[in-house]
Design a protein around this motif. Structure first.
Motif, PDB file in Angstrom:
ATOM      1  N   GLU A  51      36.088  -0.201  57.522  1.00 49.39           N
ATOM      2  CA  GLU A  51      37.010  -1.262  57.163  1.00 49.39           C
ATOM      3  C   GLU A  51      38.400  -0.690  56.882  1.00 49.39           C
ATOM      4  N   ASN A  52      39.415  -1.466  57.213  1.00 47.87           N
ATOM      5  CA  ASN A  52      40.800  -1.073  56.997  1.00 47.87           C
ATOM      6  C   ASN A  52      41.459  -2.140  56.128  1.00 47.87           C
ATOM      7  N   TYR A  53      41.776  -1.796  54.883  1.00 47.04           N
ATOM      8  CA  TYR A  53      42.360  -2.773  53.975  1.00 47.04           C
ATOM      9  C   TYR A  53      43.849  -2.954  54.271  1.00 47.04           C
ATOM     10  N   VAL A  54      44.252  -4.226  54.373  1.00 45.31           N
ATOM     11  CA  VAL A  54      45.646  -4.575  54.645  1.00 45.31           C
ATOM     12  C   VAL A  54      46.132  -5.489  53.531  1.00 45.31           C
ATOM     13  N   TYR A  63      51.769  -9.915  61.664  1.00 43.81           N
ATOM     14  CA  TYR A  63      50.715  -8.904  61.764  1.00 43.81           C
ATOM     15  C   TYR A  63      49.545  -9.472  62.566  1.00 43.81           C
ATOM     16  N   VAL A  64      48.996  -8.652  63.463  1.00 44.69           N
ATOM     17  CA  VAL A  64      47.804  -9.014  64.222  1.00 44.69           C
ATOM     18  C   VAL A  64      46.631  -8.232  63.646  1.00 44.69           C
ATOM     19  N   ALA A  65      45.704  -8.929  62.999  1.00 43.91           N
ATOM     20  CA  ALA A  65      44.544  -8.274  62.382  1.00 43.91           C
ATOM     21  C   ALA A  65      43.589  -7.785  63.466  1.00 43.91           C
ATOM     22  N   GLN A  66      43.123  -6.564  63.291  1.00 44.53           N
ATOM     23  CA  GLN A  66      42.220  -5.941  64.249  1.00 44.53           C
ATOM     24  C   GLN A  66      40.794  -5.920  63.709  1.00 44.53           C
ATOM     25  N   ASP A  67      39.860  -5.576  64.568  1.00 49.87           N
ATOM     26  CA  ASP A  67      38.454  -5.519  64.180  1.00 49.87           C
ATOM     27  C   ASP A  67      38.270  -4.549  63.016  1.00 49.87           C
ATOM     28  N   ALA A  84      43.042 -10.605  66.438  1.00 50.77           N
ATOM     29  CA  ALA A  84      42.861 -10.154  67.818  1.00 50.77           C
ATOM     30  C   ALA A  84      41.570 -10.709  68.415  1.00 50.77           C
ATOM     31  N   ASP A  85      41.555 -10.838  69.721  1.00 47.61           N
ATOM     32  CA  ASP A  85      40.375 -11.333  70.433  1.00 47.61           C
ATOM     33  C   ASP A  85      39.180 -10.428  70.175  1.00 47.61           C
ATOM     34  N   GLY A  86      38.066 -11.033  69.777  1.00 47.49           N
ATOM     35  CA  GLY A  86      36.827 -10.291  69.553  1.00 47.49           C
ATOM     36  C   GLY A  86      36.729  -9.608  68.214  1.00 47.49           C
ATOM     37  N   ALA A  87      37.717  -9.764  67.349  1.00 51.84           N
ATOM     38  CA  ALA A  87      37.739  -9.054  66.073  1.00 51.84           C
ATOM     39  C   ALA A  87      36.906  -9.759  65.008  1.00 51.84           C
ATOM     40  N   THR A 116      35.614 -13.633  64.290  1.00 52.47           N
ATOM     41  CA  THR A 116      34.760 -13.893  63.136  1.00 52.47           C
ATOM     42  C   THR A 116      35.551 -13.624  61.871  1.00 52.47           C
ATOM     43  N   LEU A 117      35.565 -14.587  60.952  1.00 50.80           N
ATOM     44  CA  LEU A 117      36.206 -14.427  59.650  1.00 50.80           C
ATOM     45  C   LEU A 117      35.135 -14.370  58.578  1.00 50.80           C
TER      46      LEU A 117
END
Length: 222
Positions: A51-54, A63-67, A84-87, A116-117
């Protein structure tokens, strides 16, 4: 069947306890199966090892959130948040409250493709003026919502809270699947809380679990 405890994290075919003392190694699985397990564990709130905390409060532009991203804090910059698509992205005590100014004429979150959120903690999203929803998923794609946190979703304009809006760039929404979580959604005038706006369309809506309270606007469905 051995079920993991809630403090376990999944990494590459293994379930590891928070203190790393316990290790449960799963049977050998393919990369495709591994990705599927990762997705389901995220939906269940079990976590994932990359996981990458933003911190949204530290951003000063879009900002474009990534997987694997975990979005936390309140977004106040003049910009947009998209996925992002598929994230698979976690919302962890996240707040994105667009106001009624011309600068905030967009959804709180735009999913650029299927996404997915995961809900963790308390989250609040509000679509901007100009008939934008809190969460928009593009037509032909699927938004999946899971986790065990809360989400309060609403809008300033004539739009659904989750789904489509009346604005031309978010008028046709994709599919929405809710697997878990505690969701309160408030649609605007002549719009559903989850689904279609007054003039928009929405794909299939599937609620498989969680607690969902949906209030449509005047003359709008829940």
């Amino acid at each position: 069947l051995l079920m993991p405890s809630w403090d376990m994290t999944y990494r590459c075919g293994r379930l590891i306890s928070a203190d790393a003392n316990d290790l449960i190694e799963l049977s050998r699985i393919t990369a495709e199966q591994d990705a599927l397990v990762q997705m389901w564990l995220r939906i269940l709130g079990l976590g994932y090892g990359e996981e990458n905390y933003v911190d949204l409060s530290e951003l000063n532009s879009s900002y474009v959130a990534q997987d694997g991203d975990v979005l936390t804090g309140e977004f106040k910059a003049n910009g947009r948040i998209s996925v992002a698509d598929g994230a698979t992205v976690t919302l962890s005590n996240c707040k994105i409250l667009n106001d009624q100014t011309v600068l905030d004429r967009h959804p709180a979150i735009v999913c650029k493709g299927s996404a997915t959120l995961i809900l963790k903690g308390d989250n609040e999203l509000k679509g901007g003026a100009g008939d934008y929803p809190a969460i928009f998923i593009q037509q032909g794609n699927t938004l999946t919502i899971g986790g065990y946190g809360t989400l309060l979703a609403s809008t300033h304009g004539m739009a659904a809270a989750i789904g489509s809006g009346n604005a031309s760039d978010c008028k046709n929404s994709g599919n929405i699947v809710i697997k878990s979580g505690y969701i309160n959604a408030y649609g605007s005038v002549q719009s559903a809380a989850i689904g279609s706006s007054q003039t928009g369309t929405c794909g299939d809506i599937t609620i498989e679990g969680g607690e969902v309270s949906a209030w449509g606007g005047e003359h709008g469905a829940g």
